[in-house]
Motif scaffolding. Sequence first.
Motif, PDB file in Angstrom:
ATOM      1  N   GLU A  26       0.832  -1.204   0.000  1.00  0.00           N
ATOM      2  CA  GLU A  26       0.000   0.000   0.000  1.00  0.00           C
ATOM      3  C   GLU A  26       0.868   1.255   0.000  1.00  0.00           C
ATOM      4  N   LEU A  27       1.937   1.229   0.769  1.00  0.00           N
ATOM      5  CA  LEU A  27       2.849   2.373   0.812  1.00  0.00           C
ATOM      6  C   LEU A  27       3.476   2.620  -0.557  1.00  0.00           C
ATOM      7  N   GLU A  28       3.860   1.562  -1.245  1.00  0.00           N
ATOM      8  CA  GLU A  28       4.418   1.700  -2.599  1.00  0.00           C
ATOM      9  C   GLU A  28       3.399   2.305  -3.562  1.00  0.00           C
ATOM     10  N   ARG A  29       2.133   1.878  -3.462  1.00  0.00           N
ATOM     11  CA  ARG A  29       1.078   2.447  -4.332  1.00  0.00           C
ATOM     12  C   ARG A  29       0.907   3.939  -4.045  1.00  0.00           C
ATOM     13  N   ILE A  30       0.928   4.305  -2.774  1.00  0.00           N
ATOM     14  CA  ILE A  30       0.769   5.714  -2.405  1.00  0.00           C
ATOM     15  C   ILE A  30       1.913   6.540  -2.978  1.00  0.00           C
ATOM     16  N   THR A  32       3.916   5.878  -5.525  1.00  0.00           N
ATOM     17  CA  THR A  32       3.835   5.922  -6.986  1.00  0.00           C
ATOM     18  C   THR A  32       2.787   6.935  -7.448  1.00  0.00           C
ATOM     19  N   THR A  33       1.633   6.902  -6.793  1.00  0.00           N
ATOM     20  CA  THR A  33       0.551   7.814  -7.164  1.00  0.00           C
ATOM     21  C   THR A  33       0.921   9.262  -6.868  1.00  0.00           C
ATOM     22  N   MET A  34       1.532   9.487  -5.716  1.00  0.00           N
ATOM     23  CA  MET A  34       1.918  10.862  -5.366  1.00  0.00           C
ATOM     24  C   MET A  34       3.000  11.381  -6.310  1.00  0.00           C
ATOM     25  N   GLU A  35       3.931  10.503  -6.686  1.00  0.00           N
ATOM     26  CA  GLU A  35       4.998  10.918  -7.595  1.00  0.00           C
ATOM     27  C   GLU A  35       4.466  11.288  -8.977  1.00  0.00           C
ATOM     28  N   ALA A  36       3.327  10.740  -9.348  1.00  0.00           N
ATOM     29  CA  ALA A  36       2.738  11.061 -10.652  1.00  0.00           C
ATOM     30  C   ALA A  36       2.289  12.522 -10.705  1.00  0.00           C
TER      31      ALA A  36
END
Length: 88
Positions: A26-30, A32-36
């Motif tokens: 979940e932390l990795e998804r967060i 990745t999404t924030m970096e977008a």
Amino acid sequence: MKKKSNDSLTVDLSSQPESFEAATAELERIVTTMEAGQMTLEASLSAYKRGVELLHYCQTTLQNAQQQVRILEADMLKDFSASGADER
């Protein structure tokens, strides 16, 4: 309390992760999404808050695991010297 952002990242602000692996995923998804860079300010703040909670959970879980290993190894670790190995 689940909150959905504009880019379909679901941020669950109240639940404990199922496991260490689930928390890191979940932390990795967060991240990745924030970096977008496509999240609204409100969604970014919610995601950041959840990320901090997940990071704390992961750190605590790792510290607990390390402590358990230390306890388990306490009686098993011995000073093995060259002369001690010959005495077996």
